[in-house]
Design an enzyme around this catalytic site. Structure first.
Site, mmCIF file in Angstrom:
data_model
loop_
_atom_site.group_PDB
_atom_site.id
_atom_site.type_symbol
_atom_site.label_atom_id
_atom_site.label_comp_id
_atom_site.label_asym_id
_atom_site.label_seq_id
_atom_site.Cartn_x
_atom_site.Cartn_y
_atom_site.Cartn_z
ATOM 1 N N GLY A 137 -6.064 2.557 -1.027
ATOM 2 C CA GLY A 137 -5.410 1.496 -1.804
ATOM 3 C C GLY A 137 -6.433 0.817 -2.701
ATOM 4 O O GLY A 137 -7.551 0.554 -2.273
ATOM 5 N N GLU A 146 -11.555 2.712 5.413
ATOM 6 C CA GLU A 146 -11.733 3.501 6.633
ATOM 7 C C GLU A 146 -11.483 5.002 6.403
ATOM 8 O O GLU A 146 -12.267 5.849 6.840
ATOM 9 C CB GLU A 146 -10.719 2.960 7.638
ATOM 10 C CG GLU A 146 -11.072 3.161 9.067
ATOM 11 C CD GLU A 146 -9.822 3.091 9.924
ATOM 12 O OE1 GLU A 146 -8.739 2.733 9.419
ATOM 13 O OE2 GLU A 146 -9.956 3.411 11.111
ATOM 14 N N GLN A 163 -0.779 -8.706 -4.373
ATOM 15 C CA GLN A 163 -2.060 -9.098 -3.768
ATOM 16 C C GLN A 163 -3.210 -8.172 -4.153
ATOM 17 O O GLN A 163 -4.364 -8.474 -3.915
ATOM 18 C CB GLN A 163 -1.947 -9.091 -2.236
ATOM 19 C CG GLN A 163 -1.037 -10.145 -1.694
ATOM 20 C CD GLN A 163 -0.537 -9.795 -0.304
ATOM 21 O OE1 GLN A 163 -1.102 -10.237 0.687
ATOM 22 N NE2 GLN A 163 0.502 -8.983 -0.213
ATOM 23 N N ARG A 164 -2.880 -6.983 -4.696
ATOM 24 C CA ARG A 164 -3.942 -6.030 -5.045
ATOM 25 C C ARG A 164 -4.161 -5.929 -6.551
ATOM 26 O O ARG A 164 -5.118 -5.298 -6.989
ATOM 27 C CB ARG A 164 -3.571 -4.633 -4.517
ATOM 28 C CG ARG A 164 -3.578 -4.509 -3.034
ATOM 29 C CD ARG A 164 -3.980 -3.127 -2.541
ATOM 30 N NE ARG A 164 -3.435 -2.005 -3.210
ATOM 31 C CZ ARG A 164 -2.724 -1.024 -2.628
ATOM 32 N NH1 ARG A 164 -2.452 -1.105 -1.338
ATOM 33 N NH2 ARG A 164 -2.312 0.008 -3.306
ATOM 34 N N MET A 171 -0.096 -8.749 3.170
ATOM 35 C CA MET A 171 -0.583 -7.458 3.657
ATOM 36 C C MET A 171 -1.490 -7.638 4.875
ATOM 37 O O MET A 171 -2.014 -8.722 5.123
ATOM 38 C CB MET A 171 -1.302 -6.710 2.546
ATOM 39 C CG MET A 171 -0.327 -6.045 1.580
ATOM 40 S SD MET A 171 -1.156 -5.038 0.350
ATOM 41 C CE MET A 171 0.239 -4.173 -0.368
ATOM 42 N N GLY A 172 -1.692 -6.555 5.581
ATOM 43 C CA GLY A 172 -2.514 -6.569 6.795
ATOM 44 C C GLY A 172 -1.798 -5.817 7.894
ATOM 45 O O GLY A 172 -0.926 -6.365 8.548
ATOM 46 N N ARG A 173 -2.124 -4.527 8.009
ATOM 47 C CA ARG A 173 -1.425 -3.677 8.988
ATOM 48 C C ARG A 173 -1.873 -3.989 10.402
ATOM 49 O O ARG A 173 -1.069 -4.214 11.286
ATOM 50 C CB ARG A 173 -1.773 -2.216 8.740
ATOM 51 C CG ARG A 173 -1.094 -1.576 7.588
ATOM 52 C CD ARG A 173 -1.535 -0.132 7.583
ATOM 53 N NE ARG A 173 -0.977 0.598 6.494
ATOM 54 C CZ ARG A 173 -1.697 1.286 5.620
ATOM 55 N NH1 ARG A 173 -3.006 1.315 5.713
ATOM 56 N NH2 ARG A 173 -1.104 1.945 4.661
ATOM 57 N N ASP A 221 -8.032 -5.760 2.897
ATOM 58 C CA ASP A 221 -7.728 -6.226 4.262
ATOM 59 C C ASP A 221 -8.936 -6.826 4.982
ATOM 60 O O ASP A 221 -8.775 -7.467 6.011
ATOM 61 C CB ASP A 221 -7.186 -5.062 5.104
ATOM 62 C CG ASP A 221 -5.868 -4.532 4.583
ATOM 63 O OD1 ASP A 221 -5.194 -5.262 3.840
ATOM 64 O OD2 ASP A 221 -5.517 -3.387 4.907
HETATM 65 O O1 F6P Z 1 -5.168 -0.639 2.705
HETATM 66 C C1 F6P Z 1 -4.842 -1.763 2.007
HETATM 67 C C2 F6P Z 1 -3.357 -1.994 1.944
HETATM 68 O O2 F6P Z 1 -3.145 -2.867 0.864
HETATM 69 C C3 F6P Z 1 -2.702 -2.524 3.228
HETATM 70 O O3 F6P Z 1 -2.871 -3.891 3.412
HETATM 71 C C4 F6P Z 1 -1.263 -2.127 3.022
HETATM 72 O O4 F6P Z 1 -0.584 -2.004 4.235
HETATM 73 C C5 F6P Z 1 -1.398 -0.809 2.353
HETATM 74 O O5 F6P Z 1 -2.633 -0.812 1.671
HETATM 75 C C6 F6P Z 1 -0.291 -0.463 1.393
HETATM 76 O O6 F6P Z 1 -0.497 0.825 0.958
HETATM 77 P P1 F6P Z 1 0.249 1.541 -0.231
HETATM 78 O O7 F6P Z 1 -0.239 0.932 -1.511
HETATM 79 O O8 F6P Z 1 -0.144 2.965 -0.097
HETATM 80 O O9 F6P Z 1 1.695 1.278 -0.037
#
Ligand code: F6P
Length: 342
Positions: A10, A103, A273-274, A169-171, A127
């Protein structure tokens, strides 16, 4: 030396700052030539490249996203994936690789290093859950965006005397929720590390409502109740085996309305958030990690990752960043509970 560079997983605000740092120092101080691999591990897997010159990094310090593109391609899950990468790197005369990622991306980088490939890692994730680095770039920007959203939600929640549940966000790690909840004066913040009791949450919400006639709840997408399962969008997994989360906020708002009798709504902040321009902290952290990665290349510190310890950039073993997630310690969460319902 010809150096490959890629960004995987991501995206996170700060990626372009790392690229700028590595390329600027790599070319000016060490005379390297850079090969940009497109879209994470898909680039070296399929031989997808683009040039990365000083001109390419001249105006990207305030730009979100990544000029290289990203993906969640996992070469380990693809037949002969790692062998194909090795072959392509050889074909392109790439002597060493800088992998910027979380990771998953760094896990693949570790595998390549074990096969004697010259790799240097740079930790990335909004995250903030990578071990052996105090902060990852992107995190501060995400918290700033989420806090601004919560500030805005206060006024509409107050006007309508509602509960507003904000899903962030935050799995598996609740850093974004924890810091947004405190900064944004949430009545309660829920994180994946601490299972919540819905009746306790309702009590805190009612208490805050008595004072303010509205309440904000911040919940991490991976938060779990004591009697519930993870809330997922659908049953599909990405190439690294992650489920797509989303919906915990909606379910929580429904339950809170039932238990408190207060009209409740939810909002998912998601990829907002990204996106967009990184805050100054993330720009500078990205730049510094990039410069340090160029130095690490020059020192032949392969199999290492550059990391933030306190205010210093240091080198640590690549594999020490992955495997164990840096989750929110119980005492940090307990600290935040002082404001719950208060
Ligand atoms: O790994 C960062 C992250 O933003 C997580 O917080 C979130 O669950 C995930 O990526 C979302 O991923 P994608 O953009 O593949 O839906």
């Amino acid at each position: 030396m010809r150096v490959g560079i890629l960004t995987g997983g991501g995206d996170a605000p700060g990626l372009n700052n790392v690229i700028r740092g590595v390329v600027t120092k790599g070319i000016n101080a060490y005379k390297y030539e850079f090969v940009g691999f497109k879209d994470g591990w898909k680039g070296p897997l399929e031989g997808l490249t683009r040039p990365v010159t000083l001109a390419d990094v001249a105006h990207i310090n305030d730009e979100g996203g990544t000029i290289l593109g990203s993906s969640r391609t996992n070469p380990i899950k693809i037949e002969n994936g790692v062998a194909r990468i090795e072959e392509n790197l050889k074909k392109l005369n790439v002597d060493a690789l800088i992998a910027i990622g979380g990771e998953d991306t760094l896990g693949v980088a570790t595998q390549l290093h074990k096969k004697n490939f010259k790799v240097i890692g740079v930790p990335k994730t909004i995250d903030n859950d990578l071990s052996n680095t105090d902060y990852t770039f992107g995190f501060q920007t995400s918290v700033a965006i989420a806090t601004e959203a919560v500030d805005r939600l206060h006024t509409t929640a107050r006007s309508h005397h509602r509960v507003l549940v904000v899903e962030v966000m935050g799995r598996h790690a609740g850093w974004i929720a924890l810091e947004t909840g405190m900064a944004g004066d949430a009545a309660v913040t829920l994180i994946p590390e601490e299972k919540y009791d819905i009746n306790q949450v309702a009590t805190w919400v009612k208490k805050r409502f008595e004072r303010d006639q509205y309440a904000i709840v911040v919940v991490a997408e991976g938060a779990l109740s004591t009697d519930g399962d993870l809330v997922t969008k659908d049953s599909t997994l990405d190439a690294f085996g992650h489920v797509k989360l989303s919906g915990v906020g909606e379910g929580l708002a429904k339950r809170l309305e039932e238990l408190t009798g207060i009209e409740s709504r939810s909002v998912v902040l998601g990829h907002l958030q990204r996106g967009g321009t990184p805050v100054a902290f993330d720009r500078n952290l990205g730049n510094r990690l990039g410069l340090a990665a160029a130095d690490a290349l020059n020192d032949g510190a392969f199999g290492q990752m550059v990391a933030l310890h306190g205010t210093n950039i240091v080198r640590v073993a690549l594999e020490s960043a992955t495997g164990v997630l840096k989750t929110v310690p119980a005492e940090r969460y307990r600290e935040a509970t002082a404001f719950f319902g208060a």
